[in-house]
Design an enzyme around this catalytic site. Structure first.
Site, PDB file in Angstrom:
ATOM      1  N   HIS A  21       0.023   7.677   2.300  1.00 15.10           N
ATOM      2  CA  HIS A  21      -0.326   6.425   2.985  1.00 15.10           C
ATOM      3  C   HIS A  21       0.197   6.531   4.416  1.00 15.10           C
ATOM      4  O   HIS A  21       1.184   7.222   4.674  1.00 15.10           O
ATOM      5  CB  HIS A  21       0.392   5.302   2.225  1.00 15.10           C
ATOM      6  CG  HIS A  21       0.084   3.910   2.657  1.00 15.10           C
ATOM      7  ND1 HIS A  21       0.629   3.345   3.781  1.00 15.10           N
ATOM      8  CD2 HIS A  21      -0.685   2.941   2.094  1.00 15.10           C
ATOM      9  CE1 HIS A  21       0.203   2.101   3.892  1.00 15.10           C
ATOM     10  NE2 HIS A  21      -0.593   1.827   2.884  1.00 15.10           N
ATOM     11  N   ASP A  80       8.084   7.907  -1.949  1.00 16.27           N
ATOM     12  CA  ASP A  80       7.455   6.624  -1.653  1.00 16.27           C
ATOM     13  C   ASP A  80       7.003   6.043  -2.994  1.00 16.27           C
ATOM     14  O   ASP A  80       6.034   6.515  -3.587  1.00 16.27           O
ATOM     15  CB  ASP A  80       6.279   6.877  -0.699  1.00 16.27           C
ATOM     16  CG  ASP A  80       5.384   5.657  -0.530  1.00 16.27           C
ATOM     17  OD1 ASP A  80       5.535   4.679  -1.277  1.00 16.27           O
ATOM     18  OD2 ASP A  80       4.511   5.703   0.353  1.00 16.27           O
ATOM     19  N   GLN A 125       3.438   2.790  -5.126  1.00 11.34           N
ATOM     20  CA  GLN A 125       2.451   2.678  -6.211  1.00 11.34           C
ATOM     21  C   GLN A 125       3.016   3.157  -7.546  1.00 11.34           C
ATOM     22  O   GLN A 125       2.258   3.315  -8.510  1.00 11.34           O
ATOM     23  CB  GLN A 125       1.191   3.496  -5.873  1.00 11.34           C
ATOM     24  CG  GLN A 125       0.462   3.040  -4.631  1.00 11.34           C
ATOM     25  CD  GLN A 125      -0.085   1.619  -4.742  1.00 11.34           C
ATOM     26  OE1 GLN A 125      -0.196   1.064  -5.837  1.00 11.34           O
ATOM     27  NE2 GLN A 125      -0.401   1.027  -3.618  1.00 11.34           N
ATOM     28  N   LYS A 154       4.305  -5.581  -4.650  1.00 11.28           N
ATOM     29  CA  LYS A 154       3.436  -4.805  -5.543  1.00 11.28           C
ATOM     30  C   LYS A 154       3.966  -4.826  -6.977  1.00 11.28           C
ATOM     31  O   LYS A 154       3.351  -4.279  -7.877  1.00 11.28           O
ATOM     32  CB  LYS A 154       3.319  -3.369  -5.039  1.00 11.28           C
ATOM     33  CG  LYS A 154       2.606  -3.292  -3.672  1.00 11.28           C
ATOM     34  CD  LYS A 154       2.329  -1.872  -3.292  1.00 11.28           C
ATOM     35  CE  LYS A 154       2.047  -1.675  -1.821  1.00 11.28           C
ATOM     36  NZ  LYS A 154       0.675  -1.985  -1.420  1.00 11.28           N
ATOM     37  N   CYS A 189      -5.707   2.810   4.209  1.00  8.40           N
ATOM     38  CA  CYS A 189      -4.473   3.203   4.922  1.00  8.40           C
ATOM     39  C   CYS A 189      -4.130   4.668   4.656  1.00  8.40           C
ATOM     40  O   CYS A 189      -2.948   5.025   4.536  1.00  8.40           O
ATOM     41  CB  CYS A 189      -3.285   2.315   4.547  1.00  8.40           C
ATOM     42  SG  CYS A 189      -3.466   0.636   5.076  1.00  8.40           S
TER      43      CYS A 189
HETATM   44  N1  PLP Z   1       2.965   3.709   0.465  1.00  8.70           N
HETATM   45  C1  PLP Z   1       1.955   3.573  -0.395  1.00  8.70           C
HETATM   46  C2  PLP Z   1       1.613   4.708  -1.320  1.00  8.70           C
HETATM   47  C3  PLP Z   1       1.242   2.373  -0.452  1.00  8.70           C
HETATM   48  O1  PLP Z   1       0.234   2.238  -1.302  1.00  8.70           O
HETATM   49  C4  PLP Z   1       1.612   1.326   0.426  1.00  8.70           C
HETATM   50  C5  PLP Z   1       0.858   0.067   0.429  1.00  8.70           C
HETATM   51  O2  PLP Z   1      -0.244  -0.040  -0.053  1.00  8.70           O
HETATM   52  C6  PLP Z   1       2.688   1.521   1.298  1.00  8.70           C
HETATM   53  C7  PLP Z   1       3.337   2.724   1.285  1.00  8.70           C
HETATM   54  C8  PLP Z   1       3.123   0.456   2.237  1.00  8.70           C
HETATM   55  O3  PLP Z   1       3.602  -0.650   1.558  1.00  8.70           O
HETATM   56  P1  PLP Z   1       3.998  -1.965   2.359  1.00  8.70           P
HETATM   57  O4  PLP Z   1       2.810  -2.320   3.214  1.00  8.70           O
HETATM   58  O5  PLP Z   1       4.278  -2.969   1.295  1.00  8.70           O
HETATM   59  O6  PLP Z   1       5.205  -1.651   3.184  1.00  8.70           O
END
Ligand code: PLP
Length: 401
Positions: A118, A195, A198, A221, A359
């Site tokens: 992401h 990270d 998910q 999430k 993203c």
């Molecule tokens: N990393 C992954 C794999 C994600 O799917 C997301 C959000 O969809 C993020 C990071 C970023 O999360 P946040 O916008 O809640 O900081």
């Protein structure tokens, strides 16, 4: 337990049609217990934490620290002060990119990410590399969405200072073998940030067993409020890393000549914390703990299996990401229909999905696409909703072809 009845938002209709909410990878809906917790704090128990001695301040402080303990238990961190409250995954990655980068990264070094990250797990590292004159490299993935873990040793060198990898891809749904990745990276002397954006909502996580050095996730999430999340970091790194931001609550003493910093975890929690969000997150985690992890896994696997079968049989539709270990995410594109049009026609039928680059532009580029449609499942979704998606897609196809 009728899980859906615990989520008030799910029972609404959109243009007279029952809401089919399949955008859980973007954000999850909230159970009543989380709504009530946040509401209770705003209506009858609000005092800024770690400051006042009046009883509301003390009660909020105690509940904030209890929420930290809930997070600690859920991810099995060894110590509560290894859990830093942040605004979410993005904030956690940026914290590490800045503070770890300041302490450990210099010109000529390398940061390794993967091709399926992401943007939140790419751009903070790019900013670090620009600041320090370091280079960003990306571990590829195979066509089916599996990471090329076999290539990892050859991509790590003495210059590699950190590896950052998603536990689960937000596009491909791939569940990455993060335990194995940590073992390989550690054997070569490289710390790992996972990270967990998910990953965390599909059942408890064990950061000690995983062996990661950093683990970031977002509260929204995992049934919690927005604007709150947590970063797990090993104490040895937190002690070495400089603070990310300065302000109230992160200091021991301040003169114009110098400031000394508070003990962990407060050194990394500058300013008034989002304590109401954190307490809401604590309630969300306690809620998640009340559902059996194997029940979540089995149900989400069934939804994924059914969705894959139904969508695969729609002509002109290609699913991207077919790794053997996959989470409840199905991303796809139609040959001659734009992803946005599909999502809009689904919306008219009450079906909420995500569309666009998700993203993750490098993942789109990997397949030569400008965007995809993504359906993502939570424990509260039903097989009926999966069938509604398939029927909605057939309808969208016939309207748009
Ligand atoms: N990393 C992954 C794999 C994600 O799917 C997301 C959000 O969809 C993020 C990071 C970023 O999360 P946040 O916008 O809640 O900081």
């Amino acid at each position: 337990m009728d899980i859906r009845s615990l989520f008030p938002l799910l029972s609404q209709t959109i243009d007279g049609k029952p809401l089919v909410y399949l955008d859980n990878a973007a954000t999850s809906q909230k159970p009543q217990v989380v709504i009530d917790t946040v509401n209770e704090l705003h209506t009858s128990l609000n005092g800024n934490i770690h400051r006042g001695v009046h009883r509301m301040a003390e009660q909020c402080t105690a509940r904030y620290e209890a929420a930290r303990e809930s997070v600690r238990g859920y991810i099995n961190a060894a110590k509560a002060h290894e859990v830093i409250f942040t605004a979410g995954t993005t904030a956690g990655v940026n914290l590490v990119a800045f503070a770890f980068g300041e302490r450990y990264v210099k010109a000529g070094d390398e940061i390794l990410v993967t091709e399926m990250e992401h943007h939140s797990n790419i751009v903070p590292w790019q900013l670090l590399c620009e600041r320090k004159g370091a280079a960003l490299k990306a571990l590829p993935f195979a066509d089916n969405g599996e990471l090329r873990v076999d290539m990892l040793p050859s991509m790590i060198s003495k210059k590699t200072k950190l590896l950052a990898v998603a536990q689960v891809s937000n596009v491909l749904g791939t569940i990455n073998p993060v335990d194995e990745i940590c073992r390989i990276a550690h054997a070569l002397g490289v710390p790992v940030l996972v990270d967990g954006a998910q990953g965390v909502q599909h059942g408890p996580v064990d950061v000690q067993q995983m062996g990661c050095d950093f683990y970031a996730f977002s509260g929204h999430k995992i049934y919690g409020p927005t604007g709150i999340g947590a970063l797990y970091a090993k104490e040895e790194y937190l002690n070495e890393m400089p603070p990310y931001q300065g302000g109230g609550d992160m200091i021991k003493a301040v003169t114009f000549a110098k400031a000394t910093y508070a003990d962990l975890p407060y050194k990394f929690e500058a300013g008034t914390a989002n304590y109401i969000g954190a307490i809401g997150l604590g309630a969300a985690i306690e809620f998640s703990k009340s559902i059996s992890p194997s029940a979540i896994r089995l149900h989400e696997e069934e939804l994924l299996r059914c969705a894959t079968e139904r969508l695969q049989s729609i002509g002109g539709l290609t699913i991207y990401g077919n790794a053997p270990r996959k989470s409840g995410i199905v991303s796809f594109a139609f040959k001659n229909i734009h992803h946005l049009d599909i999502a809009q026609v689904l919306d008219k039928q009450g079906i909420a999905v995500r569309s666009g680059t998700l993203c993750a532009e490098p993942t789109m580029q990997r397949y030569g696409l400008t965007g995809m449609v993504r359906a993502s499942f939570a424990y509260y979704n039903t097989l009926g909703e999966v069938h509604a998606l398939a029927e909605g897609l057939e309808k969208a196809k016939s309207i748009l072809s």
